[in-house]
Design a protein around this motif. Structure first.
Motif, mmCIF file in Angstrom:
data_model
loop_
_atom_site.group_PDB
_atom_site.id
_atom_site.type_symbol
_atom_site.label_atom_id
_atom_site.label_comp_id
_atom_site.label_asym_id
_atom_site.label_seq_id
_atom_site.Cartn_x
_atom_site.Cartn_y
_atom_site.Cartn_z
ATOM 1 N N MET A 39 0.850 -1.197 0.000
ATOM 2 C CA MET A 39 0.000 0.000 0.000
ATOM 3 C C MET A 39 0.884 1.245 0.000
ATOM 4 N N ALA A 89 -6.286 1.194 -4.703
ATOM 5 C CA ALA A 89 -6.479 1.673 -3.338
ATOM 6 C C ALA A 89 -5.648 2.916 -3.093
ATOM 7 N N GLY A 90 -4.380 2.870 -3.463
ATOM 8 C CA GLY A 90 -3.500 4.014 -3.267
ATOM 9 C C GLY A 90 -4.014 5.234 -4.012
ATOM 10 N N TRP A 136 -7.715 3.794 5.588
ATOM 11 C CA TRP A 136 -7.852 2.530 4.886
ATOM 12 C C TRP A 136 -8.419 1.535 5.888
ATOM 13 N N THR A 191 -4.253 -3.046 -4.505
ATOM 14 C CA THR A 191 -3.527 -1.987 -3.802
ATOM 15 C C THR A 191 -3.252 -0.780 -4.692
ATOM 16 N N LEU A 216 -3.355 4.268 8.004
ATOM 17 C CA LEU A 216 -3.217 2.908 7.522
ATOM 18 C C LEU A 216 -2.810 2.020 8.676
#
Lengths: 355, 355
Positions: B97, B321-322, B164, B318, B139
């Motif tokens: 991540m 997601a980032g 997250w 990921t 995170l």
DNA sequence: CTGAAAGCGCTTACAG
DNA sequence: CTGAAAGCGCTTACAG
């Protein structure tokens, strides 16, 4: 949930040192003195200021402070990547360096700016010149000779930086690195002790990649101690990815089976990622590791424990590495003496070398 | 190495916009306009300024600029760790991540400050209040209920942040997370399709760990669709480390062999790290995976490909997601509408589930 | 021990 | 289109 009858706080507008000064009944200068821990403040005054700071939840504005001090309290980590590398994967070894550097910065009270760079980017300008960071940590594989010039520029410009990599004699700036030669020696001695004399090397072994070259030479030295030597016919270029390792291992097999007809009883992969790719190529080729070929990698990335067979490799002490990088860079920033350093390498024996 | 006879540059003192102004024969204000891309500058004037900028290798001082603009162009990533976690190892999932967030920031022209925090630290004060960063990305694993209060404080203070994790209905602030329930469903359906009805779950399945809970419930839902269900007697707590997974699997074996006498034909580990620990416990216990027990993990960390047998798992995207985390946070910082979002999960079938 | 003041290097409203 | 000026929020030499 009932509101006590304190005046409704004006949200969004953060408190400044002037707010604190008003509240504590002192001048703004005194507030600043307290916050910077100046000894020239009366104990009672200090107490009042500290109380106001707590009540208003005040924190010094970093930009104002940095602008005034000409110091940012921030270090930047530039992680260079192979432009060809898969977008989403970073070499796990660097990831663990990143972890240890982050921790070391926290301990040293420094903030850490992290950035991935292509070797081709215009990085030096960006970080040091704009004063975002007081110093740079340079990390990453890549063709050393091609970016060496950049290091010269950095030195010329008075930029403070430390590099992770081969510790070479005539190098611009400071480097912290693993004792790659000794790491190679450990591998060579281990394999020689197991009776191997024909050790293939997967990885560039030129001055473009001095870390790999040192590993190669170290292994060679250990073999020579028992009357052997590395054979250039058994060296295949590979940079750092798993795919590179796979391709290099296929090439090695082709040489063995083709006109070259070169035999080998062990493979020293310049990195674990290369070893993992090679393991895959060997499995496909029906070669048993360690039965037919013994295999050793370098780095001890987390996955090395889980390969099949588990990978014998050389561990670099990333925790000390991170600490040393940060420590050295801060010395440089503070104008204190600092020097390049090599960290010890350690052999980690697992099943792939059949020991 | 011979020095050309250019005037010796005064090193160490970086050029300021005033230097550029002098050189270009304009006012300092105009230099600033050019650098910020203001349209109200004559083309020829702009050219002269840009030339001077290049000649003096000038970059805007970030602290001065940020102080004036009240905006730092920096995002902070706070990675929370279990205080019990091994100093040197971070969950590889978060590392990846971190990689994708770093890239997303670079693409968005934002700098990224990275910091590891203990859940107990006083983090909110440090980053947002001191204006080091315009917004925070949170995170990490950890007991959700225990840090929920902190999120409320963040919201109250007007701090911009994105988290997250589990996307819950009544949650303070915004979250981006994987569709854990559906991920669990995929696992349940996969195992049910292979004939499994007794699926053990290794991981906390309480509202303290909502991500794990959703995975558990999803799996339960899939089993119910075929007339089965998860059995609480087959659930063992584990947080996120490999050692937790090892211990949990031992406990599971003890229950099977002890007074509990509970049988199971598959294990769903709440994370890959837990699965890897469980694999080790089973190997020691002489249980064959997937022969005796099928095993599925969650996260698809790099090592999942290398375990023995290779681990069937659920991949979270990921990269997206980032990007989404950064995008959402920047919208928040700019005062634009933004919302929580769930990302799809994908089953990755490997040997450990015996499919 | 404390306050008034200068200045770090920018950005932008204001006046031309 | 351009310049003079104010001001962002600090830190510290200077004067008391």
């Amino acid at each position: 949930m009932s509101r006590p009858d304190t005046p409704a706080p004006r949200r969004r507008t953060k408190a400044t040192s002037i707010d604190i000064a008003h509240r504590a009944g002192v001048s703004q200068a005194t507030v600043s003195r307290v916050l910077r821990g100046s000894p020239l403040v009366n104990a009672e005054t200090r107490r009042r200021v500290e109380e106001a700071v707590r009540e208003l939840n005040y924190t010094v504005d970093r930009h104002a402070s940095s602008l005034r001090l000409q110091r940012s309290g921030t270090l930047a980590l530039l992680l260079f990547e192979d432009p060809t590398a898969d977008e989403s994967h970073i070499n796990p070894f660097f990831l663990s360096m990143l972890g240890s550097i982050t921790r070391a910065c926290a301990r040293a009270g420094q903030d850490l700016l992290v950035s991935f760079q292509q070797l081709s980017d215009d990085w030096h300008a960006d970080y040091a010149d704009s004063r975002k960071a007081d110093g740079l940590i340079l990390l990453g594989y890549g063709d050393y000779l091609s970016y060496r010039g950049r290091l010269d520029t950095l030195v010329e410009q008075g930029t403070r930086f430390v590099r992770w990599g081969a510790v070479l004699p005539d190098q611009p700036g400071l480097s912290i690195g693993c004792d790659n030669f000794h790491g190679g020696e450990l591998v060579g001695a281990h394999l020689a002790g197991l009776g191997c004399r024909r050790v293939a090397f997967l990885g560039d072994a030129s001055s473009h990649y001095p870390e790999f070259l040192d590993r190669y030479r170290g292994c060679d030295a250990a073999l020579r101690a028992v009357g052997g030597a590395m054979d250039p016919a058994l060296q295949v270029d590979a940079q750092s990815s798993e795919d590179d390792g796979y391709a290099a291992a296929r090439e090695l097999l082709a040489r063995r089976d083709g006109g070259g007809a070169v035999a080998f009883d062990a493979v020293f992969a310049a990195s674990d990622l290369i070893a993992i790719g090679a393991l895959r190529a060997f499995e496909e080729g029906g070669l048993d590791v360690p039965g037919d070929v013994r295999m050793v990698g370098f780095d001890d990335i987390p996955a090395a424990r889980f390969t099949h067979p588990a990978l014998t490799t050389v561990a670099q002490d990333t925790t000390s590495a991170g600490e040393l990088l940060v420590e050295t860079l801060l010395a440089l920033v503070d104008g204190q003496p600092a020097q390049s350093r090599m960290l010890p390498a350690q052999l980690v024996v697992r099943r792939s070398s059949g020991a």
